[in-house]
Motif scaffolding. Structure first.
Motif, PDB file in Angstrom:
ATOM      1  N   LEU A  60      43.966  37.050  51.887  1.00  0.00           N
ATOM      2  CA  LEU A  60      43.449  37.121  50.495  1.00  0.00           C
ATOM      3  C   LEU A  60      42.629  35.959  50.110  1.00  0.00           C
ATOM      4  O   LEU A  60      43.091  34.826  50.629  1.00  0.00           O
ATOM      5  N   ARG A  61      41.487  36.168  49.568  1.00  0.00           N
ATOM      6  CA  ARG A  61      40.440  34.999  49.206  1.00  0.00           C
ATOM      7  C   ARG A  61      40.579  34.793  47.835  1.00  0.00           C
ATOM      8  O   ARG A  61      40.518  35.567  47.074  1.00  0.00           O
ATOM      9  N   ALA A  62      40.574  33.447  47.538  1.00  0.00           N
ATOM     10  CA  ALA A  62      40.654  33.027  46.116  1.00  0.00           C
ATOM     11  C   ALA A  62      39.477  33.549  45.474  1.00  0.00           C
ATOM     12  O   ALA A  62      38.348  33.279  46.032  1.00  0.00           O
ATOM     13  N   GLY A  63      39.606  34.006  44.208  1.00  0.00           N
ATOM     14  CA  GLY A  63      38.371  34.518  43.445  1.00  0.00           C
ATOM     15  C   GLY A  63      38.080  36.154  43.639  1.00  0.00           C
ATOM     16  O   GLY A  63      37.514  36.831  42.947  1.00  0.00           O
ATOM     17  N   ASN A 111      55.035  56.205  30.891  1.00  0.00           N
ATOM     18  CA  ASN A 111      54.965  57.758  31.445  1.00  0.00           C
ATOM     19  C   ASN A 111      54.038  58.040  32.541  1.00  0.00           C
ATOM     20  O   ASN A 111      54.204  58.478  33.461  1.00  0.00           O
ATOM     21  N   ARG A 112      52.748  57.373  32.264  1.00  0.00           N
ATOM     22  CA  ARG A 112      51.517  57.662  33.010  1.00  0.00           C
ATOM     23  C   ARG A 112      51.340  56.541  34.111  1.00  0.00           C
ATOM     24  O   ARG A 112      51.462  55.437  33.308  1.00  0.00           O
ATOM     25  N   LEU A 113      50.757  56.410  35.156  1.00  0.00           N
ATOM     26  CA  LEU A 113      50.384  55.385  35.961  1.00  0.00           C
ATOM     27  C   LEU A 113      49.543  54.397  35.111  1.00  0.00           C
ATOM     28  O   LEU A 113      48.524  54.778  34.518  1.00  0.00           O
ATOM     29  N   GLN A 114      49.929  53.275  35.445  1.00  0.00           N
ATOM     30  CA  GLN A 114      48.959  52.139  34.709  1.00  0.00           C
ATOM     31  C   GLN A 114      48.477  51.201  35.629  1.00  0.00           C
ATOM     32  O   GLN A 114      48.926  51.072  36.985  1.00  0.00           O
ATOM     33  N   GLU A 115      47.246  50.835  35.448  1.00  0.00           N
ATOM     34  CA  GLU A 115      46.595  49.765  36.231  1.00  0.00           C
ATOM     35  C   GLU A 115      46.275  48.533  35.524  1.00  0.00           C
ATOM     36  O   GLU A 115      46.027  48.667  34.445  1.00  0.00           O
ATOM     37  N   VAL A 116      45.971  47.435  36.108  1.00  0.00           N
ATOM     38  CA  VAL A 116      45.379  46.266  35.552  1.00  0.00           C
ATOM     39  C   VAL A 116      44.514  45.483  36.651  1.00  0.00           C
ATOM     40  O   VAL A 116      44.782  45.446  37.522  1.00  0.00           O
ATOM     41  N   ASN A 117      43.453  44.696  36.380  1.00  0.00           N
ATOM     42  CA  ASN A 117      42.790  43.987  37.042  1.00  0.00           C
ATOM     43  C   ASN A 117      43.461  42.417  37.499  1.00  0.00           C
ATOM     44  O   ASN A 117      43.867  42.244  36.210  1.00  0.00           O
ATOM     45  N   VAL A 118      43.145  42.140  38.409  1.00  0.00           N
ATOM     46  CA  VAL A 118      43.874  40.974  38.837  1.00  0.00           C
ATOM     47  C   VAL A 118      42.942  39.943  39.606  1.00  0.00           C
ATOM     48  O   VAL A 118      41.903  40.661  40.543  1.00  0.00           O
ATOM     49  N   THR A 119      42.739  38.709  39.398  1.00  0.00           N
ATOM     50  CA  THR A 119      42.099  37.743  40.110  1.00  0.00           C
ATOM     51  C   THR A 119      42.951  36.820  40.927  1.00  0.00           C
ATOM     52  O   THR A 119      43.826  36.314  40.529  1.00  0.00           O
ATOM     53  N   ILE A 120      42.414  36.755  42.172  1.00  0.00           N
ATOM     54  CA  ILE A 120      43.301  36.143  43.113  1.00  0.00           C
ATOM     55  C   ILE A 120      43.181  34.412  43.050  1.00  0.00           C
ATOM     56  O   ILE A 120      42.030  34.236  42.732  1.00  0.00           O
ATOM     57  N   THR A 179      55.292  30.381  49.824  1.00  0.00           N
ATOM     58  CA  THR A 179      54.891  30.222  51.084  1.00  0.00           C
ATOM     59  C   THR A 179      53.395  30.837  51.443  1.00  0.00           C
ATOM     60  O   THR A 179      52.494  31.357  50.784  1.00  0.00           O
ATOM     61  N   ARG A 180      52.981  30.337  52.818  1.00  0.00           N
ATOM     62  CA  ARG A 180      51.736  31.079  53.278  1.00  0.00           C
ATOM     63  C   ARG A 180      51.597  32.682  53.355  1.00  0.00           C
ATOM     64  O   ARG A 180      50.550  33.196  53.060  1.00  0.00           O
ATOM     65  N   SER A 181      52.658  33.226  53.274  1.00  0.00           N
ATOM     66  CA  SER A 181      52.693  34.709  53.245  1.00  0.00           C
ATOM     67  C   SER A 181      52.904  35.159  51.962  1.00  0.00           C
ATOM     68  O   SER A 181      52.979  36.420  51.607  1.00  0.00           O
ATOM     69  N   MET A 182      52.694  34.424  50.834  1.00  0.00           N
ATOM     70  CA  MET A 182      52.447  34.911  49.316  1.00  0.00           C
ATOM     71  C   MET A 182      51.168  34.841  48.756  1.00  0.00           C
ATOM     72  O   MET A 182      50.346  33.874  49.414  1.00  0.00           O
ATOM     73  N   GLY A 183      50.900  35.662  47.826  1.00  0.00           N
ATOM     74  CA  GLY A 183      49.583  35.410  47.136  1.00  0.00           C
ATOM     75  C   GLY A 183      49.743  35.531  45.771  1.00  0.00           C
ATOM     76  O   GLY A 183      50.742  36.338  45.349  1.00  0.00           O
ATOM     77  N   CYS A 184      49.060  34.670  44.926  1.00  0.00           N
ATOM     78  CA  CYS A 184      49.036  34.831  43.504  1.00  0.00           C
ATOM     79  C   CYS A 184      47.802  35.442  42.891  1.00  0.00           C
ATOM     80  O   CYS A 184      46.616  35.300  43.116  1.00  0.00           O
ATOM     81  N   GLY A 185      48.242  36.259  41.793  1.00  0.00           N
ATOM     82  CA  GLY A 185      46.970  36.713  40.930  1.00  0.00           C
ATOM     83  C   GLY A 185      47.483  36.562  39.497  1.00  0.00           C
ATOM     84  O   GLY A 185      48.494  36.425  38.928  1.00  0.00           O
ATOM     85  N   ILE A 186      46.312  36.577  38.616  1.00  0.00           N
ATOM     86  CA  ILE A 186      46.307  36.526  37.259  1.00  0.00           C
ATOM     87  C   ILE A 186      45.425  37.772  36.546  1.00  0.00           C
ATOM     88  O   ILE A 186      44.520  38.184  37.218  1.00  0.00           O
TER      89      ILE A 186
END
Length: 244
Positions: free
Chosen positions: A131-134, A153-162, A178-185
Protein backbone atom coordinates in the motif's frame (compact mmCIF):
# COMPACT_ATOMS: atom_id res chain seq x y z
CA UNK A 1 -11.12 -8.69 23.38
CA UNK A 2 -8.56 -5.96 22.78
CA UNK A 3 -9.49 -2.76 24.56
CA UNK A 4 -8.75 -0.53 21.56
CA UNK A 5 -10.96 -2.45 19.12
CA UNK A 6 -14.59 -1.66 18.45
CA UNK A 7 -16.48 -4.84 19.23
CA UNK A 8 -20.15 -5.47 18.51
CA UNK A 9 -21.51 -8.98 18.90
CA UNK A 10 -24.24 -9.44 16.34
CA UNK A 11 -24.16 -13.19 17.07
CA UNK A 12 -25.28 -13.06 20.68
CA UNK A 13 -24.82 -16.83 20.92
CA UNK A 14 -21.14 -16.52 19.98
CA UNK A 15 -18.95 -14.33 22.19
CA UNK A 16 -15.97 -15.34 20.04
CA UNK A 17 -17.05 -13.27 17.04
CA UNK A 18 -16.09 -9.63 17.05
CA UNK A 19 -16.75 -7.27 14.21
CA UNK A 20 -15.95 -3.94 12.90
CA UNK A 21 -19.23 -0.93 10.04
CA UNK A 22 -19.35 1.56 7.34
CA UNK A 23 -20.14 4.99 8.77
CA UNK A 24 -20.51 8.10 6.66
CA UNK A 25 -20.63 6.06 3.46
CA UNK A 26 -23.14 5.57 0.66
CA UNK A 27 -25.14 2.83 -1.02
CA UNK A 28 -22.96 0.92 -3.47
CA UNK A 29 -24.33 0.57 -6.98
CA UNK A 30 -26.13 -2.82 -6.84
CA UNK A 31 -23.78 -5.70 -7.72
CA UNK A 32 -20.90 -3.33 -8.50
CA UNK A 33 -18.77 -5.18 -5.91
CA UNK A 34 -19.31 -8.75 -7.16
CA UNK A 35 -16.50 -10.17 -5.01
CA UNK A 36 -18.29 -9.28 -1.74
CA UNK A 37 -19.31 -12.05 0.64
CA UNK A 38 -21.61 -11.90 3.65
CA UNK A 39 -20.63 -14.36 6.40
CA UNK A 40 -23.73 -15.33 8.32
CA UNK A 41 -24.79 -17.47 11.25
CA UNK A 42 -28.44 -18.51 11.50
CA UNK A 43 -29.38 -15.87 8.94
CA UNK A 44 -27.58 -13.04 10.72
CA UNK A 45 -24.72 -11.15 9.07
CA UNK A 46 -21.54 -11.04 11.15
CA UNK A 47 -18.52 -10.38 8.94
CA UNK A 48 -17.60 -9.55 5.39
CA UNK A 49 -15.27 -11.35 3.02
CA UNK A 50 -14.06 -11.40 -0.55
CA UNK A 51 -14.11 -14.16 -3.14
CA UNK A 52 -10.54 -14.96 -4.22
CA UNK A 53 -11.18 -18.35 -5.85
CA UNK A 54 -14.41 -20.10 -6.80
CA UNK A 55 -14.34 -22.08 -3.54
CA UNK A 56 -12.34 -19.76 -1.25
CA UNK A 57 -13.31 -16.58 0.60
CA UNK A 58 -10.74 -14.35 2.29
CA UNK A 59 -11.68 -12.68 5.59
CA UNK A 60 -10.24 -11.69 8.99
CA UNK A 61 -8.97 -14.32 11.42
CA UNK A 62 -10.82 -12.68 14.30
CA UNK A 63 -14.09 -13.63 12.56
CA UNK A 64 -13.47 -17.32 13.25
CA UNK A 65 -16.27 -19.14 15.08
CA UNK A 66 -16.52 -22.82 16.09
CA UNK A 67 -19.38 -23.63 13.70
CA UNK A 68 -19.66 -23.34 9.89
CA UNK A 69 -20.58 -20.01 8.36
CA UNK A 70 -23.25 -19.59 5.75
CA UNK A 71 -21.63 -17.58 2.95
CA UNK A 72 -23.82 -15.47 0.68
CA UNK A 73 -22.41 -14.20 -2.61
CA UNK A 74 -24.03 -12.04 -5.29
CA UNK A 75 -26.19 -10.00 -2.93
CA UNK A 76 -26.85 -6.29 -2.58
CA UNK A 77 -29.57 -6.43 0.08
CA UNK A 78 -29.21 -8.71 3.11
CA UNK A 79 -32.94 -9.36 3.21
CA UNK A 80 -34.24 -9.23 -0.37
CA UNK A 81 -34.77 -12.46 -2.30
CA UNK A 82 -32.39 -11.64 -5.15
CA UNK A 83 -32.01 -14.23 -7.95
CA UNK A 84 -28.32 -13.34 -8.20
CA UNK A 85 -27.56 -14.68 -4.70
CA UNK A 86 -25.62 -17.90 -4.22
CA UNK A 87 -25.45 -19.54 -0.80
CA UNK A 88 -22.76 -21.88 0.55
CA UNK A 89 -21.51 -23.34 3.80
CA UNK A 90 -17.90 -23.37 4.93
CA UNK A 91 -16.19 -26.73 5.25
CA UNK A 92 -12.88 -25.46 6.58
CA UNK A 93 -11.48 -22.31 8.15
CA UNK A 94 -7.76 -21.62 7.77
CA UNK A 95 -6.55 -18.69 9.90
CA UNK A 96 -2.98 -17.55 9.35
CA UNK A 97 -0.73 -19.73 11.54
CA UNK A 98 0.85 -16.67 13.13
CA UNK A 99 -2.40 -14.92 14.06
CA UNK A 100 -2.01 -13.85 17.67
CA UNK A 101 -5.27 -12.01 18.33
CA UNK A 102 -3.84 -8.80 16.89
CA UNK A 103 -1.29 -9.21 14.11
CA UNK A 104 -1.63 -11.45 11.02
CA UNK A 105 -5.42 -11.03 11.15
CA UNK A 106 -6.29 -12.93 7.99
CA UNK A 107 -8.12 -16.18 7.24
CA UNK A 108 -9.30 -18.28 4.31
CA UNK A 109 -12.63 -20.10 4.28
CA UNK A 110 -13.18 -23.04 1.96
CA UNK A 111 -16.71 -23.39 0.58
CA UNK A 112 -18.61 -26.64 0.24
CA UNK A 113 -18.76 -26.19 -3.54
CA UNK A 114 -17.49 -23.81 -6.20
CA UNK A 115 -19.31 -20.56 -6.90
CA UNK A 116 -20.82 -20.06 -10.31
CA UNK A 117 -19.16 -16.94 -11.73
CA UNK A 118 -21.77 -14.51 -13.07
CA UNK A 119 -22.15 -10.77 -13.51
CA UNK A 120 -22.98 -10.55 -9.78
CA UNK A 121 -20.36 -13.06 -8.51
CA UNK A 122 -16.74 -12.52 -9.50
CA UNK A 123 -13.24 -13.09 -8.17
CA UNK A 124 -11.07 -10.15 -7.14
CA UNK A 125 -7.32 -10.10 -7.87
CA UNK A 126 -4.83 -9.73 -5.04
CA UNK A 127 -2.64 -6.62 -4.96
CA UNK A 128 1.02 -7.47 -5.55
CA UNK A 129 2.61 -4.27 -4.25
CA UNK A 130 2.55 -2.65 -0.82
CA UNK A 131 0.00 0.00 0.00
CA UNK A 132 1.25 3.48 -0.86
CA UNK A 133 0.56 6.48 1.36
CA UNK A 134 -1.88 8.84 -0.31
CA UNK A 135 -3.58 6.11 -2.38
CA UNK A 136 -7.32 6.52 -2.84
CA UNK A 137 -9.18 3.29 -2.14
CA UNK A 138 -12.64 2.00 -1.19
CA UNK A 139 -13.88 -0.25 1.57
CA UNK A 140 -17.34 -1.81 1.63
CA UNK A 141 -19.61 -3.84 3.88
CA UNK A 142 -23.01 -4.48 5.42
CA UNK A 143 -21.91 -3.52 8.92
CA UNK A 144 -23.38 -1.10 11.42
CA UNK A 145 -24.28 2.29 9.97
CA UNK A 146 -23.56 4.44 13.00
CA UNK A 147 -25.43 3.56 16.18
CA UNK A 148 -23.93 0.13 17.00
CA UNK A 149 -27.40 -1.40 16.66
CA UNK A 150 -28.44 -1.15 13.00
CA UNK A 151 -26.91 -3.22 10.22
CA UNK A 152 -27.06 -1.78 6.72
CA UNK A 153 -29.62 -3.60 4.60
CA UNK A 154 -27.91 -2.65 1.34
CA UNK A 155 -24.17 -2.83 0.71
CA UNK A 156 -22.39 0.36 1.77
CA UNK A 157 -19.06 1.75 0.59
CA UNK A 158 -16.80 4.65 1.55
CA UNK A 159 -13.71 6.30 0.09
CA UNK A 160 -10.48 5.79 2.03
CA UNK A 161 -7.11 7.55 1.86
CA UNK A 162 -4.07 5.52 2.92
CA UNK A 163 -1.81 6.97 5.63
CA UNK A 164 1.93 6.48 5.95
CA UNK A 165 3.10 3.90 8.48
CA UNK A 166 4.72 6.68 10.52
CA UNK A 167 1.52 8.69 10.74
CA UNK A 168 -0.51 5.60 11.61
CA UNK A 169 1.88 4.58 14.40
CA UNK A 170 1.97 8.09 15.80
CA UNK A 171 -1.82 8.31 15.98
CA UNK A 172 -2.22 4.87 17.53
CA UNK A 173 0.49 5.45 20.14
CA UNK A 174 1.00 2.37 22.31
CA UNK A 175 -1.00 0.04 20.05
CA UNK A 176 1.50 -1.83 17.83
CA UNK A 177 1.09 -1.22 14.10
CA UNK A 178 3.17 -3.84 12.30
CA UNK A 179 4.61 -3.75 8.79
CA UNK A 180 1.84 -6.09 7.62
CA UNK A 181 -0.83 -3.53 8.58
CA UNK A 182 -2.02 -0.44 6.76
CA UNK A 183 -4.15 2.49 7.89
CA UNK A 184 -6.81 4.53 6.15
CA UNK A 185 -9.07 7.48 6.92
CA UNK A 186 -12.14 8.95 5.27
CA UNK A 187 -12.26 12.37 3.62
CA UNK A 188 -14.28 13.71 6.55
CA UNK A 189 -14.30 12.89 10.25
CA UNK A 190 -16.19 9.75 11.24
CA UNK A 191 -16.10 8.06 7.86
CA UNK A 192 -14.83 4.50 7.71
CA UNK A 193 -15.62 0.98 8.83
CA UNK A 194 -16.96 -0.42 12.13
CA UNK A 195 -19.10 -3.42 13.48
CA UNK A 196 -19.97 -6.10 10.94
CA UNK A 197 -17.48 -4.91 8.30
CA UNK A 198 -14.60 -7.01 9.66
CA UNK A 199 -13.05 -9.24 7.03
CA UNK A 200 -14.29 -7.06 4.20
CA UNK A 201 -11.98 -5.68 1.53
CA UNK A 202 -9.91 -2.58 1.06
CA UNK A 203 -9.85 -2.18 -2.73
CA UNK A 204 -7.23 -0.06 -4.49
CA UNK A 205 -7.02 0.21 -8.29
CA UNK A 206 -9.41 -2.71 -8.71
CA UNK A 207 -7.41 -5.15 -6.57
CA UNK A 208 -7.79 -6.40 -3.01
CA UNK A 209 -5.20 -4.49 -0.98
CA UNK A 210 -6.37 -5.09 2.58
CA UNK A 211 -8.75 -6.89 4.92
CA UNK A 212 -10.71 -4.93 7.56
CA UNK A 213 -9.11 -5.64 10.94
CA UNK A 214 -9.74 -3.10 13.73
CA UNK A 215 -10.49 0.53 14.51
CA UNK A 216 -10.91 2.76 17.55
CA UNK A 217 -13.67 3.05 20.10
CA UNK A 218 -15.51 5.47 17.82
CA UNK A 219 -15.75 4.29 14.24
CA UNK A 220 -14.14 6.47 11.60
CA UNK A 221 -12.28 8.63 14.12
CA UNK A 222 -9.09 9.87 12.37
CA UNK A 223 -7.31 10.00 15.74
CA UNK A 224 -7.41 6.18 15.69
CA UNK A 225 -7.34 5.37 11.97
CA UNK A 226 -8.95 2.25 10.54
CA UNK A 227 -6.44 -0.61 10.35
CA UNK A 228 -6.32 -3.20 7.59
CA UNK A 229 -4.28 -6.36 7.16
CA UNK A 230 -2.07 -5.77 4.10
CA UNK A 231 -2.80 -8.46 1.53
CA UNK A 232 0.56 -8.04 -0.21
CA UNK A 233 2.27 -9.28 2.97
CA UNK A 234 0.30 -12.55 2.81
CA UNK A 235 -0.10 -13.06 -0.94
CA UNK A 236 2.25 -16.05 -1.09
CA UNK A 237 0.48 -17.72 1.84
CA UNK A 238 -2.94 -17.13 0.27
CA UNK A 239 -1.91 -18.53 -3.10
CA UNK A 240 -0.22 -21.54 -1.49
CA UNK A 241 -3.39 -22.42 0.45
CA UNK A 242 -5.89 -21.97 -2.38
CA UNK A 243 -3.74 -23.73 -4.99
CA UNK A 244 -2.84 -26.74 -2.85
Amino acid sequence: VQCFAVVVLFFNLSPLLKGSHIVGGRDAVPHSRPYMASLQLRGRHGCGGLLVKEDFVLTAAHCEIPVPFTVVLGGDSLTANEPSKQTFTTVRSIPHPNYDGHANDIMLLRLNTKANLTAAVQLIPLQRTRLRAGSNCITAGWGDIGDNRTLANRLQEVNVTILSQGSCRERWGAVPITRSMGCGIGADNFQGFCSGDSGGPLVCDGAAAGVVSFSGRRCGDPRTPDVYTRISSFRDWILNVINN
